[in-house]
Design an enzyme around this catalytic site. Structure first.
Site, PDB file in Angstrom:
ATOM      1  CD  GLN A   1      -5.156  -0.527   9.185  1.00 56.59           C
ATOM      2  OE1 GLN A   1      -5.812  -1.491   9.563  1.00 56.59           O
ATOM      3  NE2 GLN A   1      -3.865  -0.432   9.410  1.00 56.59           N
TER       4      GLN A   1
ATOM      5  CB  SER B   1      -2.095  -3.552   2.332  1.00 56.21           C
ATOM      6  OG  SER B   1      -1.189  -4.414   2.970  1.00 56.21           O
ATOM      7  N   GLY B   2      -1.846  -6.456   1.058  1.00 61.73           N
ATOM      8  CA  GLY B   2      -2.109  -7.871   1.290  1.00 61.73           C
ATOM      9  C   GLY B   2      -2.021  -8.241   2.758  1.00 61.73           C
ATOM     10  CG  HIS B   3       1.121  -6.568   5.535  1.00 62.27           C
ATOM     11  ND1 HIS B   3       1.390  -6.229   6.843  1.00 62.27           N
ATOM     12  CD2 HIS B   3       1.257  -5.436   4.821  1.00 62.27           C
ATOM     13  CE1 HIS B   3       1.675  -4.937   6.909  1.00 62.27           C
ATOM     14  NE2 HIS B   3       1.596  -4.434   5.702  1.00 62.27           N
TER      15      HIS B   3
ATOM     16  CB  ALA C   1      -0.952  -0.003   1.194  1.00 58.66           C
TER      17      ALA C   1
ATOM     18  CB  CYS D   1       4.963   3.400   9.924  1.00 63.52           C
ATOM     19  SG  CYS D   1       4.029   2.147   9.059  1.00 63.52           S
TER      20      CYS D   1
END
EC number: 2.8.1.7
Length: 404
Positions: free
Chosen positions: A183, A203-205, A75, A328
């Site tokens: 999210q 995003s994948g994760h 992402a 992050c």
């Protein structure tokens, strides 16, 4: 029940065993390991077919055409590609961009970079509950505004922005609208055939797929153009070059397929667990909910425990994997910029904890968490001179602290 308890699903999720099993079939000589861009033999064709299936699975979850899905490394790259790509392509039309102060760093720092390149960016401050005031957004729109980037669900406090109305406002003025849906995808319904959103990052994760893979939705009707940021073999219709990592793409596709099937029941379950957690701690003194339960994602609960230092709280909660902010930025001791943007004091922002729940969270874990939090807060406050002064009725804001 195993310790520690993982309650940091907004930072990342474990790969679902069904996803991992599927991915294993695309790695070795016995599997489908080919390069999907190899058009001259079966190994390439089979890999290409696997990518097509995954592209369809992702498109189906969000109501898109599979041709509108561009694979990226995650992402962060999707946000960069969307914002820089659109800004660079449409800069002759104007150089003004609107975003909010509570976006993910991948959006904020991309906008900062564009400012260095001569673009002008307006950063909207949200209301106290984290929701953007749409009147302020409208007032910020100008003739030279080319792009608005406002996320769907905030990664720290879980509030849900009204992306449908924002999309209508942007479309009426011919402004491109980008949404970071990292999210929200798989947690809230998203139907891009109805929403007037032009670019959307995935995003994948964050949804039980592998790390290192994401996607960008790029609308075809009306057609949105973006300038590539990664150059090479012209993969992904020229928007993002690089050999496609088939095993990761298949993993992301399978994760999105599972999410589509299980989303409704799973989100009802998580909402119940989130409410159970909040109901278990909300009667304590000086405990504040950050965000908005009504307009919030079902899996995120951000709470401030006043007169307790966030770092010591996380140490005390060593049996819980939780965070104080996003992964992050939680490495720095600065209080969360998201909470500060809500007008919160540094002290309160410092004492905030984000609990994010997920597929493997159980009721037993939530009950254990409630007890642990209550006991830890009580113990830490017993040691705190600030708590003692507060209990004695001292107005801590009126104290002049000496600098040393």
């Amino acid at each position: 029940m195993k310790l520690p308890i993982y309650l940091d699903y907004s930072a990342t999720t474990p790969v679902d065993p069904r996803v991992a099993e599927k991915m294993m079939q695309f790695l070795t000589m016995d599997g489908t390991f080919g390069n999907p861009a190899s058009r001259s033999h079966r190994f390439g064709w089979q890999a290409e077919e696997a990518v097509d299936i995954a592209r369809n699975q992702i498109a189906e979850l969000v109501g898109a055409d599979p041709r509108e899905i561009v694979f990226t490394s995650g992402a962060t790259e999707s946000d960069n590609l969307a914002i820089k790509g659109a800004a660079n392509f449409y800069q002759k039309k104007g150089k003004h961009i609107i975003t909010s102060k509570t976006e993910h760093k991948a959006v904020l720092d991309t906008c900062r970079q564009l400012e260095r390149e001569g673009f002008e960016v307006t950063y909207l401050a949200p209301q106290r509950n984290g929701i953007i005031d749409l009147k302020e957004l409208e007032a910020a729109m100008r003739d030279d505004t080319i792009l608005v980037s406002i996320m769907h669900v905030n990664n720290e406090i879980g509030v849900v922005q009204d992306i449908a109305t924002i999309g209508e406002m942007c479309r009426a003025r011919g402004i491109i609208y980008h949404v970071d849906a990292t999210q929200s995808v798989g947690k809230l319904p998203i139907d891009l055939s109805q929403l007037k959103v032009d670019l959307m990052s995935f995003s994948g994760h964050k949804i039980y797929g592998p790390k290192g893979i994401g996607a960008l939705y790029v609308r075809r009707k009306p057609r949105i153009r973006i300038e590539a940021q990664m150059h090479g073999g012209g993969h992904e219709r020229g928007m993002r070059s690089g050999t496609l990592p088939v095993h990761q793409i298949v993993g992301m596709g399978e994760a999105y397929r599972i999410a589509k099937e299980e989303m409704e029941s799973e989100m009802a379950r998580l909402r119940g667990l989130r409410d159970r957690l909040w109901n278990g701690v909300k009667d304590m003194e000086e405990v504040y909910l950050n965000g908005d339960l009504e307009q919030g994602a079902p899996n995120i609960l951000n709470v401030s425990f006043n007169y307790v230092e966030g770092e010591s709280l996380i140490m005390a909660l060593k049996d819980l994997a939780v965070s104080s902010g996003s992964a992050c930025t939680s490495a720095s001791l600065e209080p969360s910029y998201v909470l500060r943007a809500l007008g919160m004091t540094d002290e309160l922002a410092h004492s905030s904890i984000r609990f994010s729940l997920g597929r493997f969270t159980t009721e037993e874990e939530i009950d254990y968490t409630i007890n642990l939090v209550r006991n830890s807060i009580g113990r830490l406050r017993d040691l705190s001179p600030l708590w003692e002064m507060f209990k004695q009725g001292v107005d801590l804001n009126s104290i002049e602290w000496s600098h040393h």
